[in-house]
Design a protein around this motif. Structure first.
Motif, short mmCIF file in Angstrom:
data_model
loop_
_atom_site.label_atom_id
_atom_site.label_comp_id
_atom_site.label_asym_id
_atom_site.label_seq_id
_atom_site.Cartn_x
_atom_site.Cartn_y
_atom_site.Cartn_z
N UNK A 216 37.23 36.94 43.45
CA UNK A 216 37.63 36.28 44.71
C UNK A 216 37.43 37.21 45.89
N UNK A 217 37.75 38.50 45.71
CA UNK A 217 37.54 39.47 46.79
C UNK A 217 36.05 39.60 47.13
N UNK A 218 35.20 39.29 46.18
CA UNK A 218 33.75 39.31 46.40
C UNK A 218 33.25 38.00 46.99
N UNK A 219 34.15 37.03 47.18
CA UNK A 219 33.76 35.75 47.76
C UNK A 219 33.45 34.67 46.75
N UNK A 220 33.78 34.89 45.49
CA UNK A 220 33.49 33.88 44.46
C UNK A 220 34.46 32.71 44.55
N UNK B 293 30.43 25.72 13.85
CA UNK B 293 31.27 25.92 15.03
C UNK B 293 30.68 25.17 16.21
N UNK B 294 31.48 25.03 17.24
CA UNK B 294 31.02 24.44 18.49
C UNK B 294 31.15 25.50 19.58
N UNK B 295 30.06 25.74 20.29
CA UNK B 295 30.11 26.66 21.44
C UNK B 295 30.52 25.82 22.64
N UNK B 296 31.63 26.18 23.24
CA UNK B 296 32.18 25.44 24.38
C UNK B 296 31.99 26.25 25.65
N UNK B 297 31.56 25.57 26.70
CA UNK B 297 31.36 26.18 28.01
C UNK B 297 32.50 25.72 28.91
N UNK B 298 33.13 26.68 29.59
CA UNK B 298 34.31 26.38 30.40
C UNK B 298 34.13 26.94 31.81
N UNK B 299 34.81 26.31 32.76
CA UNK B 299 34.77 26.77 34.14
C UNK B 299 36.16 26.71 34.75
N UNK B 300 36.31 27.45 35.83
CA UNK B 300 37.58 27.48 36.56
C UNK B 300 37.28 27.66 38.03
N UNK B 301 37.92 26.90 38.87
CA UNK B 301 37.81 27.10 40.31
C UNK B 301 38.76 28.21 40.71
N UNK B 302 38.27 29.13 41.49
CA UNK B 302 39.10 30.26 41.92
C UNK B 302 39.72 30.01 43.28
#
Length: 140
Positions: free
Chosen positions: A93-97, A131-140
């Motif tokens: 977040x400090x980097x602007x992400x 197995x299942x490879x799961x892709x996840x995201x998060x809003x910062x």
């Protein structure tokens, strides 16, 4: 037209990889602007200075990508993964992400990431087999 020669190898030279990476970077920068890619790591050490946990990834185009997250067996279950993710997110977040993403095929890690606020957005079945490879995201 010039004849093209294909070669497939598991041992590409550093120079070949540098050409491919450099030319893709140039294309992407011309297309969408500079990535401003920067490495990011969170390293956790014990009293002896030994690494007992860590996160490795990078930030680019306003996103944090967590490539690796590891916790030593004896440190698991104490919330260390969540604390490392929070530290990485704070720096991002400090980097602007504005977002973060991660992927896993571990059911235990999947629960950890969901507890940390990451939401699935895609999956690959049988990656690795069974197995299942799961892709996840998060809003910062």
């Amino acid at each position: 037209m010039t004849a093209l020669q294909f070669s497939v190898t598991e041992t590409p030279t550093a120079e070949d990889l540098a050409v491919i990476g450099g030319r893709l970077t140039a294309f992407n920068e011309a297309d969408v602007g500079p990535a401003e890619r920067r490495l990011l790591a969170v390293v956790v050490r014990d009293d002896d200075g030994s690494i007992v946990a860590g996160v490795s990834g990078y930030t680019a185009w306003g996103w944090l990508y967590v490539q690796w997250l590891w916790v030593a067996e004896e440190q698991r279950g104490a919330g260390l993964a969540g604390r490392m993710l929070a530290a990485a997110e704070t720096d991002a977040k400090a980097r602007g992400c504005h977002g973060a993403y991660i992927d896993t095929f571990s059911p235990v890690a999947l629960k950890t990431y969901r507890r940390a606020g990451y939401l699935p957005f895609g999956a690959l079945e049988d990656f690795p087999p069974g197995r299942t490879r799961t892709f996840l995201q998060k809003r910062l």
